[in-house]
Design an enzyme around this catalytic site. Structure first.
Site, PDB file in Angstrom:
ATOM      1  N   ARG A 230      -8.095   4.593 -10.378  1.00 29.34           N
ATOM      2  CA  ARG A 230      -7.315   3.855 -11.361  1.00 29.34           C
ATOM      3  C   ARG A 230      -6.266   4.814 -11.928  1.00 29.34           C
ATOM      4  O   ARG A 230      -6.565   5.996 -12.189  1.00 29.34           O
ATOM      5  CB  ARG A 230      -8.195   3.347 -12.510  1.00 29.34           C
ATOM      6  N   HIS A 278      -1.634   0.063  -4.300  1.00 28.82           N
ATOM      7  CA  HIS A 278      -3.027  -0.365  -4.530  1.00 28.82           C
ATOM      8  C   HIS A 278      -3.573  -1.094  -3.294  1.00 28.82           C
ATOM      9  O   HIS A 278      -4.009  -2.249  -3.385  1.00 28.82           O
ATOM     10  CB  HIS A 278      -3.122  -1.253  -5.776  1.00 28.82           C
TER      11      HIS A 278
END
Ligand code: NDP
Ligand code: OXD
Length: 315
Positions: A230, A278
């Protein structure tokens, strides 16, 4: 856990992929009632929710929820919700087809640095034909932060390829071929021998901003960072500073504090940063619905589901 009613009433909110998840869930659990937020459903009947980045406020419209399943490995999008009642079990996916993809991503990214592809990319921009010695892979030290379903698979794959791998987690682990460290006290020592640092931690209050200037200063000079966990785990300004002073040689980033990464963000043009959007590991729907269905059955029998999040630690 106490046994639950036989026919699950399931609500899906999956960030634009609701129809695919509904189809797969109906096939896997034909007796269940499955709805998406676009369907006409009675919120009071919903007892199981399958969420990926659910709209804010949705949880508090469901008064009889018995469990929330994350449609990803991370649960930060669920546990950060202010309306999440403290007693509702939150369950994450474990691997669900993601470990293989994480391994592929990290093999590529680690070899990028180990084989100097970052250096050759910079040379190409200047039309420079200069050869460099190839380092011995066994001399390249990789440190993997997080030895869970994904981190442990990545650490083992890199070790099998010949990298000298260590891993760091909250509780001590024993993994063949990996030197392991645990806890805050061992953090600086672990960082000090990570020529390539891989971050595969969950986002929790403890891991947010963990990689700041102080932590980065413990890395060996010209270390590289790979973050597919993250964005919030890295202080982005501190990372840029460490790259610009030459302390770090490069960063390979799949995640950012703000996603999608804004067009004006300095990461895009930075010569030492590689960005991917991502994509390191996507949930495989088939594996995921199977895992969720097994957990729904477990809970119906009064058993503890696998992948149950510890609400205290946040993962
Ligand atoms: P797990 O929950 O299986 O593993 C988490 C690991 O992190 C564990 O080893 C745990 O330690 C360790 N950990 C947690 N908190 C700390 C801490 N404060 N200090 C040290 N170690 C800590 O997670 P997964 O492996 O399934 O996934 C990891 C993360 O990867 C996800 O949370 C998600 O954010 C990210 N992800 C990113 C994807 C992408 O495409 N970019 C796709 C999928 C996941 P212990 O073993 O002691 O509990
Ligand atoms: C996940 C992710 O957490 O895709 O599964 O980031």
């Amino acid at each position: 856990m106490s046994p639950q009613s036989a026919t699950p009433n399931i609500l899906i909110s999956a960030a634009g992929e609701d129809a695919d998840w509904k189809k797969a869930m109906v096939e896997r659990l034909p007796d269940a009632n499955v709805a998406t937020t676009d369907d006409d459903y009675d919120p009071a009947t919903i007892d199981h929710a399958l969420f990926w980045k659910q709209p804010q406020g949705l949880i508090k419209t469901l008064p009889n929820l018995k469990a929330i399943f994350s449609l990803g490995a991370g649960v930060d999008h669920v546990v950060s919700s202010p309306s999440l009642p403290a007693d509702i079990p939150v369950i994450r996916l474990e691997d669900a087809g993601m470990a293989d993809q994480m391994v592929q991503y990290h093999l590529y990214a680690a070899l990028h640095f180990m084989r100097d592809f970052d250096v050759y990319a910079a040379q190409q921009a200047k039309a420079t034909w200069t050869q460099h010695d190839v380092a011995r892979i066994s001399k390249c030290r990789v440190g993997v932060m997080g030895l869970g379903a994904l981190g442990a698979a990545v650490a083992s794959a890199l070790s099998n390829l010949g990298f000298a791998v260590s891993g760091w987690s909250r509780s001590m682990k024993a993994i063949d071929g990996i030197t392991t460290y645990a806890g805050e006290d061992a953090f600086a020592e672990f960082l000090g021998q990570s020529d390539i640092l891989i971050c595969l931690l969950p986002r929790t209050p403890e891991t947010e901003g963990l990689l700041n200037s102080a932590a980065l200063s413990h890395l060996p000079k010209r270390a590289a960072i790979i973050n597919a966990a993250r964005g919030a785990m890295i202080n982005e300004a501190d990372l840029l500073r460490a790259l610009d002073t030459g302390h770090l040689r490069g960063a390979f980033l799949d995640v950012a504090v703000t996603e999608p990464l804004p067009e004006s963000h300095p990461f895009w043009d930075h010569p030492k940063i590689r960005i991917t959007p991502h994509i390191a590991a996507a949930t495989r729907i088939e594996e995921a619905v199977d895992q969720i269905a097994q957990n729904i059955h477990r809970m119906a029998r009064g058993e503890t589901p696998s992948g149950l999040v510890d609400r205290q630690s946040g993962y």
